[in-house]
Design an enzyme around this catalytic site. Structure first.
Site, PDB file in Angstrom:
ATOM      1  N   SER A 144       3.953  40.441  27.234  1.00 52.99           N
ATOM      2  CA  SER A 144       2.693  39.929  26.686  1.00 52.99           C
ATOM      3  C   SER A 144       2.456  38.490  27.173  1.00 52.99           C
ATOM      4  O   SER A 144       2.331  38.263  28.370  1.00 52.99           O
ATOM      5  CB  SER A 144       2.723  40.056  25.156  1.00 52.99           C
ATOM      6  OG  SER A 144       1.439  39.961  24.610  1.00 52.99           O
ATOM      7  N   ASP A 227      -1.914  50.321  25.159  1.00 52.46           N
ATOM      8  CA  ASP A 227      -2.490  48.981  25.278  1.00 52.46           C
ATOM      9  C   ASP A 227      -4.004  49.137  25.320  1.00 52.46           C
ATOM     10  O   ASP A 227      -4.518  50.212  25.660  1.00 52.46           O
ATOM     11  CB  ASP A 227      -2.005  48.296  26.568  1.00 52.46           C
ATOM     12  CG  ASP A 227      -0.786  47.412  26.357  1.00 52.46           C
ATOM     13  OD1 ASP A 227      -0.756  46.698  25.342  1.00 52.46           O
ATOM     14  OD2 ASP A 227       0.129  47.424  27.209  1.00 52.46           O
ATOM     15  N   HIS A 259       1.748  48.460  22.660  1.00 51.30           N
ATOM     16  CA  HIS A 259       2.018  47.094  23.119  1.00 51.30           C
ATOM     17  C   HIS A 259       3.363  46.569  22.617  1.00 51.30           C
ATOM     18  O   HIS A 259       3.926  45.651  23.210  1.00 51.30           O
ATOM     19  CB  HIS A 259       0.885  46.187  22.616  1.00 51.30           C
ATOM     20  CG  HIS A 259       0.948  44.788  23.147  1.00 51.30           C
ATOM     21  ND1 HIS A 259       0.467  44.449  24.391  1.00 51.30           N
ATOM     22  CD2 HIS A 259       1.426  43.634  22.612  1.00 51.30           C
ATOM     23  CE1 HIS A 259       0.639  43.150  24.597  1.00 51.30           C
ATOM     24  NE2 HIS A 259       1.224  42.632  23.530  1.00 51.30           N
TER      25      HIS A 259
END
Length: 284
Positions: A144, A227, A259
């Protein structure tokens, strides 16, 4: 409103609701890190600078004699939460195979600013290379916001640092590579980035032609099935931009994960990304 949705990863998980998926992620990574610390030889809170957040947790391989490859893990949390303290969960499958794992701490927002965070992560690598002569090959792994910071490391002009880290590979997981859209979301409330800062620190705008050393660096850009479309677009476009500049890039679209569990599963021996990371050092 549409951008807010796109850049809120917890809204896209089919497993759990927004708050629960974040809490489950914190619990999973913290528990994994506790197991890693119990089972590995560690040096915790090693300072690489004078700043409060400028510390490393190092998980040494089972037999650290001689030389060893190093996986440098850079945590996510939208540049404003999480820390190195729950970032050791990926160590066990690697230390047992002779790879050291380093979890990087950096000053998150609002204390840390984007320019400073990028600088800190670069300096942490320079410190590692100078401090540990046994390192043979560095592999970056970021999730991320950490994938963003790892990507910025790839664009570093190391002549400014007086060292040349031998970066053999990078695994960039569910990252943000163009910060411009972030300016228009809640994420920027804590970061307080200007357009100039966002552009200066967007890996998408910092892609450099692969120098001979970089051409040998294998980059894996991974994204989760669950995602958001915007995260998926960013991964695809950044991977294509690197490839166009001569980098060795693979794109991996992982089915059945979101995610959060896309990175949590790195503690599992059988997980595809764990196996990819274990294959990277074998190219040494």
């Amino acid at each position: 409103q549409a951008l807010e949705e796109q850049y809120s990863p917890s809204r896209w998980s089919p497993r759990l609701d927004r708050d629960t998926v974040v809490q489950a992620h914190l619990a999973a990574t913290a528990a994994g890190t506790q197991r890693a610390r119990a089972g590995a030889q560690t040096s915790l809170h090693v300072p690489y600078g004078d700043g409060e957040g400028e510390k490393l947790d190092i998980y040494f391989p089972t037999d650290p004699s001689g030389t060893f490859p190093v996986l440098v893990y850079i945590h996510g949390g939208y540049w404003q939460c999480l820390s190195k303290d729950e970032s050791g969960f990926a160590a066990p499958p690697l230390v047992s195979r002779g790879v050291a794992v380093v979890a990087v701490g950096y000053d998150t927002a609002p204390k840390g600013h984007m320019d400073a965070m990028v600088l800190q992560v670069r300096r942490s690598l320079a410190f590692l290379v100078e401090r540990y002569s046994g390192i043979r090959g560095i592999y970056l792994c970021g999730h991320s916001a950490g994938a963003h910071l790892a990507a910025m490391v790839l664009s570093t002009d190391w002549t400014e640092y007086g060292v040349a880290p031998d970066i053999k590979g990078a695994v960039l997981v569910s990252g943000v590579y163009d910060l411009e859209p972030i300016l228009h979301t809640y994420v920027n409330d804590a970061l307080n980035m200007s357009r100039e800062v966002a552009q200066r620190n967007s890996p998408m705008l910092c892609v450099t032609p692969a120098a001979p050393a970089a051409a040998a660096c294998k980059v894996l850009v991974a994204v989760a099935q669950h995602d958001s479309p915007e995260f998926r677009r960013q991964s695809q476009e950044y991977g294509q931009a690197l490839r166009a500049a001569g980098w060795s890039v693979s794109l991996l679209d992982l089915a059945g994960v979101d995610h959060f569990d896309i990175i949590e599963k790195l503690s599992e021996e059988s997980y595809v990304l764990t196996q990819v990371r274990e294959e990277l050092p074998s190219s040494l």
